[in-house]
Design a protein around this motif. Structure first.
Motif, PDB file in Angstrom:
ATOM      1  N   ILE A   3       0.839  -1.202   0.000  1.00  0.00           N
ATOM      2  CA  ILE A   3       0.000   0.000   0.000  1.00  0.00           C
ATOM      3  C   ILE A   3       0.875   1.254   0.000  1.00  0.00           C
ATOM      4  CG2 ILE A   3      -1.657   1.367   1.342  1.00  0.00           C
ATOM      5  CD1 ILE A   3      -2.720  -1.376   2.436  1.00  0.00           C
ATOM      6  N   VAL A   4       1.852   1.293   0.897  1.00  0.00           N
ATOM      7  CA  VAL A   4       2.718   2.468   1.003  1.00  0.00           C
ATOM      8  C   VAL A   4       3.586   2.592  -0.246  1.00  0.00           C
ATOM      9  CG1 VAL A   4       4.544   3.597   2.331  1.00  0.00           C
ATOM     10  CG2 VAL A   4       2.713   2.385   3.530  1.00  0.00           C
ATOM     11  N   ASP A   5       4.166   1.489  -0.700  1.00  0.00           N
ATOM     12  CA  ASP A   5       5.031   1.517  -1.881  1.00  0.00           C
ATOM     13  C   ASP A   5       4.268   2.006  -3.108  1.00  0.00           C
ATOM     14  OD1 ASP A   5       7.506   0.997  -3.279  1.00  0.00           O
ATOM     15  OD2 ASP A   5       6.587  -0.822  -4.071  1.00  0.00           O
ATOM     16  N   ASN A   6       3.034   1.596  -3.247  1.00  0.00           N
ATOM     17  CA  ASN A   6       2.214   1.992  -4.383  1.00  0.00           C
ATOM     18  C   ASN A   6       1.812   3.460  -4.319  1.00  0.00           C
ATOM     19  OD1 ASN A   6      -0.743   2.212  -5.653  1.00  0.00           O
ATOM     20  ND2 ASN A   6       0.365   0.570  -6.707  1.00  0.00           N
ATOM     21  N   SER A   7       1.733   3.996  -3.108  1.00  0.00           N
ATOM     22  CA  SER A   7       1.265   5.372  -2.919  1.00  0.00           C
ATOM     23  C   SER A   7       2.393   6.386  -2.779  1.00  0.00           C
ATOM     24  CB  SER A   7       0.387   5.462  -1.671  1.00  0.00           C
ATOM     25  OG  SER A   7      -0.728   4.627  -1.801  1.00  0.00           O
ATOM     26  N   ASN A   8       3.405   6.036  -1.968  1.00  0.00           N
ATOM     27  CA  ASN A   8       4.486   6.973  -1.692  1.00  0.00           C
ATOM     28  C   ASN A   8       5.730   6.208  -1.240  1.00  0.00           C
ATOM     29  OD1 ASN A   8       6.198   9.006  -0.902  1.00  0.00           O
ATOM     30  ND2 ASN A   8       4.692  10.076   0.348  1.00  0.00           N
ATOM     31  N   LYS A   9       6.534   5.791  -2.197  1.00  0.00           N
ATOM     32  CA  LYS A   9       7.718   4.972  -1.928  1.00  0.00           C
ATOM     33  C   LYS A   9       8.651   5.582  -0.884  1.00  0.00           C
ATOM     34  CE  LYS A   9       7.976   3.038  -6.603  1.00  0.00           C
ATOM     35  NZ  LYS A   9       7.268   1.839  -6.337  1.00  0.00           N
ATOM     36  N   GLU A  10       8.666   6.887  -0.801  1.00  0.00           N
ATOM     37  CA  GLU A  10       9.577   7.571   0.122  1.00  0.00           C
ATOM     38  C   GLU A  10       9.241   7.305   1.585  1.00  0.00           C
ATOM     39  OE1 GLU A  10       9.593  11.687  -0.949  1.00  0.00           O
ATOM     40  OE2 GLU A  10      10.408  11.265  -2.946  1.00  0.00           O
ATOM     41  N   GLU A  11       8.028   6.877   1.867  1.00  0.00           N
ATOM     42  CA  GLU A  11       7.615   6.651   3.248  1.00  0.00           C
ATOM     43  C   GLU A  11       7.501   5.170   3.606  1.00  0.00           C
ATOM     44  OE1 GLU A  11       4.841   9.279   5.145  1.00  0.00           O
ATOM     45  OE2 GLU A  11       4.673  10.428   3.276  1.00  0.00           O
ATOM     46  N   ILE A  12       8.109   4.313   2.803  1.00  0.00           N
ATOM     47  CA  ILE A  12       7.978   2.861   2.989  1.00  0.00           C
ATOM     48  C   ILE A  12       8.388   2.397   4.385  1.00  0.00           C
ATOM     49  CG2 ILE A  12      10.242   2.201   2.050  1.00  0.00           C
ATOM     50  CD1 ILE A  12       7.045   0.428   1.088  1.00  0.00           C
ATOM     51  N   ALA A  13       9.359   3.050   4.988  1.00  0.00           N
ATOM     52  CA  ALA A  13       9.859   2.623   6.304  1.00  0.00           C
ATOM     53  C   ALA A  13       8.817   2.776   7.414  1.00  0.00           C
ATOM     54  CB  ALA A  13      11.126   3.390   6.662  1.00  0.00           C
ATOM     55  N   VAL A  14       7.736   3.508   7.171  1.00  0.00           N
ATOM     56  CA  VAL A  14       6.693   3.675   8.184  1.00  0.00           C
ATOM     57  C   VAL A  14       6.128   2.318   8.608  1.00  0.00           C
ATOM     58  CG1 VAL A  14       4.705   3.996   6.641  1.00  0.00           C
ATOM     59  CG2 VAL A  14       4.725   5.098   8.870  1.00  0.00           C
ATOM     60  N   VAL A  15       6.181   1.349   7.724  1.00  0.00           N
ATOM     61  CA  VAL A  15       5.651   0.009   8.014  1.00  0.00           C
ATOM     62  C   VAL A  15       6.370  -0.615   9.210  1.00  0.00           C
ATOM     63  CG1 VAL A  15       5.377  -2.324   7.065  1.00  0.00           C
ATOM     64  CG2 VAL A  15       4.887  -0.318   5.636  1.00  0.00           C
ATOM     65  N   LEU A  16       7.625  -0.290   9.386  1.00  0.00           N
ATOM     66  CA  LEU A  16       8.399  -0.880  10.487  1.00  0.00           C
ATOM     67  C   LEU A  16       7.923  -0.440  11.864  1.00  0.00           C
ATOM     68  CD1 LEU A  16      11.977  -0.888   8.967  1.00  0.00           C
ATOM     69  CD2 LEU A  16      10.489  -2.842   9.422  1.00  0.00           C
ATOM     70  N   LYS A  17       7.063   0.546  11.933  1.00  0.00           N
ATOM     71  CA  LYS A  17       6.488   0.938  13.226  1.00  0.00           C
ATOM     72  C   LYS A  17       5.679  -0.206  13.835  1.00  0.00           C
ATOM     73  CE  LYS A  17       6.309   5.915  12.569  1.00  0.00           C
ATOM     74  NZ  LYS A  17       5.437   7.100  12.562  1.00  0.00           N
TER      75      LYS A  17
END
Length: 121
Positions: free
Chosen positions: A36-50
């Motif tokens: 979802i994040v990669d498809n929308s905004n690759k720059e924020e992918i690390a948010v998933v690690l929260k």
């Protein structure tokens, strides 16, 4: 890493209504959030690690909802995809369980997978 991916893809081919393995559920959840994040905004992918800070599956499910709300809207090209709805239902249907330190390590391990279930089921 690809072993878990291949294993989960194989299980999802039968379209189960839920998953019973914590490992499978963590993989599906992290992989779908990352897609979802990669498809929308690759720059924020690390948010998933929260998700590694969660104490239980219910907390990860709430975090998944936050990811959906923040990234799963207009910029998300799979927003109306049956695969997206299906994976989200698997995330939501998992029972509440405490996460172990090993489960949190798996979040980090599964995060590195570059292929997404969303695009292949």
């Amino acid at each position: 890493m690809s072993d878990i991916y291949e294993n989960v893809i194989e299980k999802l081919k039968t379209h189960p209504v839920s998953v019973d393995s914590m490992d499978d559920w963590i993989f599906i959840t992290i992989n779908t959030m990352k897609a979802i994040v990669d498809n929308s905004n690759k720059e924020e992918i690390a948010v998933v690690l929260k998700a590694t800070f969660a104490k239980d599956t219910a907390e990860i499910q709430r975090f998944y909802d936050i990811i959906q709300g923040r990234f799963g809207r207009d910029g998300f090209s799979y927003r109306n995809s049956p695969s997206y709805y299906y994976l989200s239902s698997l995330v939501a249907r998992f029972p509440e369980q405490l996460l172990s330190d090993e489960d949190r390590e798996k979040i980090n391990t599964y995060y590195v997978e570059e292929r997404y279930l969303l695009y292949e089921i």
